[in-house]
Design a protein around this motif. Structure first.
Motif, PDB file in Angstrom:
ATOM      1  N   UNK A   1       0.841  -1.189   0.000  1.00 37.89           N
ATOM      2  CA  UNK A   1       0.000   0.000   0.000  1.00 37.89           C
ATOM      3  C   UNK A   1       0.879   1.243   0.000  1.00 37.89           C
ATOM      4  N   UNK A   2       0.450   2.261  -0.715  1.00 35.45           N
ATOM      5  CA  UNK A   2       1.208   3.501  -0.779  1.00 35.45           C
ATOM      6  C   UNK A   2       1.134   4.238   0.548  1.00 35.45           C
ATOM      7  N   UNK A   3       2.226   4.914   0.868  1.00 32.75           N
ATOM      8  CA  UNK A   3       2.242   5.706   2.092  1.00 32.75           C
ATOM      9  C   UNK A   3       1.836   7.134   1.768  1.00 32.75           C
ATOM     10  N   UNK A   4       0.833   7.629   2.478  1.00 34.77           N
ATOM     11  CA  UNK A   4       0.366   8.997   2.304  1.00 34.77           C
ATOM     12  C   UNK A   4       0.876   9.861   3.449  1.00 34.77           C
ATOM     13  N   UNK A   5       1.273  11.078   3.110  1.00 32.34           N
ATOM     14  CA  UNK A   5       1.850  11.998   4.091  1.00 32.34           C
ATOM     15  C   UNK A   5       0.983  13.249   4.205  1.00 32.34           C
ATOM     16  N   UNK A   6       0.988  13.836   5.391  1.00 34.83           N
ATOM     17  CA  UNK A   6       0.299  15.108   5.595  1.00 34.83           C
ATOM     18  C   UNK A   6       1.180  16.245   5.080  1.00 34.83           C
ATOM     19  N   UNK A   7       0.591  17.425   5.004  1.00 36.44           N
ATOM     20  CA  UNK A   7       1.349  18.610   4.613  1.00 36.44           C
ATOM     21  C   UNK A   7       2.517  18.829   5.572  1.00 36.44           C
ATOM     22  N   UNK A   8       2.270  18.640   6.851  1.00 40.15           N
ATOM     23  CA  UNK A   8       3.313  18.836   7.856  1.00 40.15           C
ATOM     24  C   UNK A   8       4.447  17.827   7.700  1.00 40.15           C
ATOM     25  N   UNK A   9       4.114  16.582   7.375  1.00 38.83           N
ATOM     26  CA  UNK A   9       5.137  15.557   7.172  1.00 38.83           C
ATOM     27  C   UNK A   9       5.975  15.850   5.931  1.00 38.83           C
ATOM     28  N   UNK A  10       5.336  16.303   4.864  1.00 36.88           N
ATOM     29  CA  UNK A  10       6.072  16.668   3.651  1.00 36.88           C
ATOM     30  C   UNK A  10       7.004  17.835   3.962  1.00 36.88           C
ATOM     31  N   UNK A  11       6.488  18.832   4.661  1.00 40.24           N
ATOM     32  CA  UNK A  11       7.288  20.002   5.014  1.00 40.24           C
ATOM     33  C   UNK A  11       8.510  19.600   5.852  1.00 40.24           C
ATOM     34  N   UNK A  12       8.314  18.723   6.819  1.00 44.21           N
ATOM     35  CA  UNK A  12       9.429  18.278   7.660  1.00 44.21           C
ATOM     36  C   UNK A  12      10.462  17.526   6.827  1.00 44.21           C
ATOM     37  N   UNK A  13      10.003  16.674   5.918  1.00 46.37           N
ATOM     38  CA  UNK A  13      10.904  15.904   5.056  1.00 46.37           C
ATOM     39  C   UNK A  13      11.735  16.834   4.172  1.00 46.37           C
ATOM     40  N   UNK A  14      11.083  17.883   3.629  1.00 46.54           N
ATOM     41  CA  UNK A  14      11.780  18.804   2.731  1.00 46.54           C
ATOM     42  C   UNK A  14      12.465  19.954   3.459  1.00 46.54           C
ATOM     43  N   UNK A  15      12.262  20.007   4.790  1.00 47.76           N
ATOM     44  CA  UNK A  15      12.860  21.051   5.633  1.00 47.76           C
ATOM     45  C   UNK A  15      12.409  22.456   5.206  1.00 47.76           C
ATOM     46  N   UNK A  16      11.090  22.576   4.995  1.00 48.10           N
ATOM     47  CA  UNK A  16      10.460  23.859   4.704  1.00 48.10           C
ATOM     48  C   UNK A  16       9.259  24.005   5.633  1.00 48.10           C
ATOM     49  N   UNK A  17       8.698  25.194   5.685  1.00 48.41           N
ATOM     50  CA  UNK A  17       7.506  25.432   6.505  1.00 48.41           C
ATOM     51  C   UNK A  17       6.277  24.803   5.839  1.00 48.41           C
ATOM     52  N   UNK A  18       5.322  24.337   6.637  1.00 46.04           N
ATOM     53  CA  UNK A  18       4.083  23.815   6.058  1.00 46.04           C
ATOM     54  C   UNK A  18       3.393  24.840   5.150  1.00 46.04           C
ATOM     55  N   UNK A  19       3.510  26.117   5.476  1.00 45.11           N
ATOM     56  CA  UNK A  19       2.893  27.148   4.635  1.00 45.11           C
ATOM     57  C   UNK A  19       3.518  27.181   3.248  1.00 45.11           C
ATOM     58  N   UNK A  20       4.780  26.813   3.139  1.00 41.62           N
ATOM     59  CA  UNK A  20       5.447  26.759   1.840  1.00 41.62           C
ATOM     60  C   UNK A  20       4.833  25.646   0.995  1.00 41.62           C
ATOM     61  N   UNK A  21       4.603  24.492   1.590  1.00 39.01           N
ATOM     62  CA  UNK A  21       3.972  23.381   0.877  1.00 39.01           C
ATOM     63  C   UNK A  21       2.570  23.788   0.441  1.00 39.01           C
ATOM     64  N   UNK A  22       1.837  24.489   1.295  1.00 38.93           N
ATOM     65  CA  UNK A  22       0.492  24.967   0.937  1.00 38.93           C
ATOM     66  C   UNK A  22       0.554  25.944  -0.235  1.00 38.93           C
TER      67      UNK A  22
END
Length: 57
Positions: A1-22
């Protein structure tokens, strides 16, 4: 099964703010998003990795 990430998890992985991902999502420039409901964006880990490789090239 594919792993789904939240906006916050993506932001942490990419080392950016969640607002940047938004901002990327609203501009259509970020990783591919899957909407589980109108207020629940999720990102598949492999889509984020593919997007990162494309923008880093």
């Amino acid at each position: 099964m594919d792993e789904y990430m939240t906006t916050e998890e993506v932001a942490a992985w990419l080392k950016v703010a969640p607002s940047t991902v938004c901002r990327w999502r609203m501009a259509g420039k970020g990783p591919r998003v899957t909407w589980l409901s109108p207020s629940l964006p999720r990102y598949r880990r492999d889509h984020v990795a593919t997007w990162l490789e494309a923008v880093a090239a």
